[in-house]
Write a protein that holds these residues in place. Sequence first.
Motif, PDB file in Angstrom:
ATOM      1  N   MET A   1      54.413 -34.536  43.171  1.00 16.52           N
ATOM      2  CA  MET A   1      55.378 -35.616  43.367  1.00 16.52           C
ATOM      3  C   MET A   1      56.484 -35.155  44.314  1.00 16.52           C
ATOM      4  N   ARG A   2      57.100 -36.118  45.027  1.00 19.69           N
ATOM      5  CA  ARG A   2      58.287 -35.830  45.827  1.00 19.69           C
ATOM      6  C   ARG A   2      59.499 -35.797  44.912  1.00 19.69           C
ATOM      7  N   ALA A   3      60.402 -34.870  45.199  1.00 21.05           N
ATOM      8  CA  ALA A   3      61.613 -34.746  44.397  1.00 21.05           C
ATOM      9  C   ALA A   3      62.720 -34.140  45.246  1.00 21.05           C
ATOM     10  N   ILE A   4      63.942 -34.383  44.850  1.00 24.02           N
ATOM     11  CA  ILE A   4      65.098 -33.704  45.427  1.00 24.02           C
ATOM     12  C   ILE A   4      65.487 -32.590  44.459  1.00 24.02           C
ATOM     13  N   ALA A   5      65.510 -31.348  44.969  1.00 19.63           N
ATOM     14  CA  ALA A   5      65.769 -30.204  44.102  1.00 19.63           C
ATOM     15  C   ALA A   5      66.735 -29.244  44.785  1.00 19.63           C
ATOM     16  N   PHE A   6      67.289 -28.316  43.984  1.00 18.37           N
ATOM     17  CA  PHE A   6      68.114 -27.253  44.536  1.00 18.37           C
ATOM     18  C   PHE A   6      67.818 -25.958  43.778  1.00 18.37           C
ATOM     19  N   LYS A   7      67.874 -24.841  44.501  1.00 14.41           N
ATOM     20  CA  LYS A   7      67.625 -23.521  43.909  1.00 14.41           C
ATOM     21  C   LYS A   7      68.899 -22.704  43.783  1.00 14.41           C
ATOM     22  N   GLU A   8      69.955 -23.121  44.472  1.00 13.08           N
ATOM     23  CA  GLU A   8      71.234 -22.447  44.343  1.00 13.08           C
ATOM     24  C   GLU A   8      72.327 -23.506  44.322  1.00 13.08           C
ATOM     25  N   THR A   9      73.464 -23.169  43.726  1.00 15.18           N
ATOM     26  CA  THR A   9      74.560 -24.119  43.646  1.00 15.18           C
ATOM     27  C   THR A   9      75.320 -24.140  44.970  1.00 15.18           C
ATOM     28  N   SER A  12      76.426 -30.352  49.234  1.00 16.07           N
ATOM     29  CA  SER A  12      75.297 -31.276  49.242  1.00 16.07           C
ATOM     30  C   SER A  12      74.125 -30.763  50.072  1.00 16.07           C
ATOM     31  N   GLU A  13      74.384 -29.783  50.945  1.00 21.85           N
ATOM     32  CA  GLU A  13      73.311 -29.242  51.783  1.00 21.85           C
ATOM     33  C   GLU A  13      72.268 -28.470  50.985  1.00 21.85           C
ATOM     34  N   VAL A  14      72.559 -28.099  49.719  1.00 24.25           N
ATOM     35  CA  VAL A  14      71.560 -27.360  48.925  1.00 24.25           C
ATOM     36  C   VAL A  14      70.476 -28.292  48.393  1.00 24.25           C
ATOM     37  N   LEU A  15      70.696 -29.610  48.462  1.00 23.42           N
ATOM     38  CA  LEU A  15      69.682 -30.565  48.008  1.00 23.42           C
ATOM     39  C   LEU A  15      68.578 -30.664  49.049  1.00 23.42           C
ATOM     40  N   ARG A  16      67.325 -30.500  48.592  1.00 22.59           N
ATOM     41  CA  ARG A  16      66.191 -30.462  49.505  1.00 22.59           C
ATOM     42  C   ARG A  16      65.064 -31.329  48.975  1.00 22.59           C
ATOM     43  N   LEU A  17      64.350 -31.983  49.888  1.00 20.54           N
ATOM     44  CA  LEU A  17      63.164 -32.743  49.507  1.00 20.54           C
ATOM     45  C   LEU A  17      62.005 -31.768  49.353  1.00 20.54           C
ATOM     46  N   VAL A  18      61.378 -31.730  48.171  1.00 20.77           N
ATOM     47  CA  VAL A  18      60.305 -30.777  47.887  1.00 20.77           C
ATOM     48  C   VAL A  18      59.141 -31.515  47.241  1.00 20.77           C
ATOM     49  N   ASP A  19      58.028 -30.831  47.144  1.00 22.38           N
ATOM     50  CA  ASP A  19      56.853 -31.346  46.437  1.00 22.38           C
ATOM     51  C   ASP A  19      56.647 -30.499  45.195  1.00 22.38           C
ATOM     52  N   GLY A  92      66.387 -34.777  36.193  1.00 20.48           N
ATOM     53  CA  GLY A  92      65.022 -35.088  36.571  1.00 20.48           C
ATOM     54  C   GLY A  92      64.829 -36.433  37.239  1.00 20.48           C
ATOM     55  N   GLY A  93      65.899 -37.221  37.373  1.00 19.17           N
ATOM     56  CA  GLY A  93      65.751 -38.572  37.902  1.00 19.17           C
ATOM     57  C   GLY A  93      65.514 -38.661  39.391  1.00 19.17           C
ATOM     58  N   TYR A  94      65.884 -37.622  40.155  1.00 22.67           N
ATOM     59  CA  TYR A  94      65.688 -37.657  41.600  1.00 22.67           C
ATOM     60  C   TYR A  94      64.258 -37.229  41.933  1.00 22.67           C
ATOM     61  N   ALA A  95      63.297 -37.951  41.439  1.00 21.73           N
ATOM     62  CA  ALA A  95      61.894 -37.586  41.624  1.00 21.73           C
ATOM     63  C   ALA A  95      61.023 -38.814  41.380  1.00 21.73           C
ATOM     64  N   GLU A  96      59.765 -38.722  41.817  1.00 16.24           N
ATOM     65  CA  GLU A  96      58.860 -39.852  41.640  1.00 16.24           C
ATOM     66  C   GLU A  96      58.435 -40.034  40.190  1.00 16.24           C
ATOM     67  N   VAL A 321      76.137 -46.558  43.113  1.00 23.35           N
ATOM     68  CA  VAL A 321      75.269 -46.040  44.160  1.00 23.35           C
ATOM     69  C   VAL A 321      73.926 -45.674  43.535  1.00 23.35           C
ATOM     70  N   VAL A 322      72.819 -46.046  44.177  1.00 17.76           N
ATOM     71  CA  VAL A 322      71.490 -45.718  43.659  1.00 17.76           C
ATOM     72  C   VAL A 322      70.620 -45.130  44.766  1.00 17.76           C
ATOM     73  N   LEU A 323      69.594 -44.380  44.333  1.00 17.83           N
ATOM     74  CA  LEU A 323      68.543 -43.903  45.223  1.00 17.83           C
ATOM     75  C   LEU A 323      67.292 -44.744  45.009  1.00 17.83           C
ATOM     76  N   ARG A 324      66.684 -45.186  46.081  1.00 12.99           N
ATOM     77  CA  ARG A 324      65.417 -45.906  46.013  1.00 12.99           C
ATOM     78  C   ARG A 324      64.298 -44.875  46.049  1.00 12.99           C
ATOM     79  N   VAL A 325      63.522 -44.790  44.990  1.00 16.22           N
ATOM     80  CA  VAL A 325      62.512 -43.729  44.868  1.00 16.22           C
ATOM     81  C   VAL A 325      61.112 -44.259  45.167  1.00 16.22           C
ATOM     82  N   ALA A 326      60.679 -45.270  44.443  1.00 14.31           N
ATOM     83  CA  ALA A 326      59.330 -45.826  44.644  1.00 14.31           C
ATOM     84  C   ALA A 326      59.313 -46.735  45.853  1.00 14.31           C
TER      85      ALA A 326
END
Length: 326
Positions: A1-9, A12-19, A92-96, A321-326
């Motif tokens: 699934m596509r998701a927005i994730a971060f590995k370090e605090t 906003s640049e730490v947010l990345r689109l990942v699979d 977990g909401g920033y994901a498909e 403010v919302v993110l459109r996921v699907a």
Amino acid sequence: MRAIAFKETGGSEVLRLVDLPDPEPGPGEVLIRVAYAGVNYGEIQHRLGDFGAPDGETVTGLEASGRVAALGEGVEGLSVGDRVAAYLPDGGGYAEYAVAPASFVLPLPDQVDLRTGGGAALVLTTAYGVLAGAARVAPGDRVLVHAAAGGVGSAAAQIARALGASAVYGTVSTPEKAEYARSTFGYDDVFVRDGFPEAVRAATDGRGVDIVLDPVGGPTRLASMDVLAPFGRVTVYGEAARHPDLTLPVLPIWKNNRTLTGYNIGDLSRRDPEALRRHALSALGLVASGDVRIDITEEYGLEEAGEAHRLLGEGRNRGKVVLRVA
């Protein structure tokens, strides 16, 4: 699934689109195919490390809407395909796909669409819980809402009125936000936050207000104690200004018939999930009846989560403010 994730605090640049692998629901859990995810200050706190260091690829997102994709063992009252909103205490909401405890998955009434539902579960539950649980609003109360143009604040103004408040005032950071909140959410008046105590006293003929809802903190919180009517209460539910914690003397609280109380949805989800669910369902019912409206002013694609965080972090947001996921 596509998701927005971060590995370090960090910013906003730490947010990345990942699979990432699709999650699976465990016992008592529900898997949701996410349509929309709400964007909240709590997710900025998550990204900044206020909830602890990330453990690998970490997906934030505290509320979402969508359709039930699978049910974990023991889940009753829901079916695959149901339209739902969900509070996600572990993110977990920033994901498909997202997994939520069944207690915090709310069937959406026919009158509430998925876009509105995406910004409902955290915002509405917090606004209702702050008023009905922590502040114990009563008919005839006068209420002051700080951050009056934001997601929780705008919902709280309408919920307070629905629960019998006789007057609802607000404070915001700019004149533009004041005009927006005043014209959109039915406030009796909205003041720019600098100098609000004098404005509140003037609006209430010197009596003050019975309830102050404060997600800001710092000097705003301290000044709020001085605009309370007898037996008034300041209800704390956030630290958006990120000021150092206050040290408050006790004597002025009892000598001036004041109360300081608090609300934290994360703590409630752990210690009294049934109370949280009651608050959530009651608030959602007010949206279904038309007594409360969630004003979604900004919609971003999932890959634009960083820009949504910048909007909130810089205080430029109003409404939801919302993110459109699907």
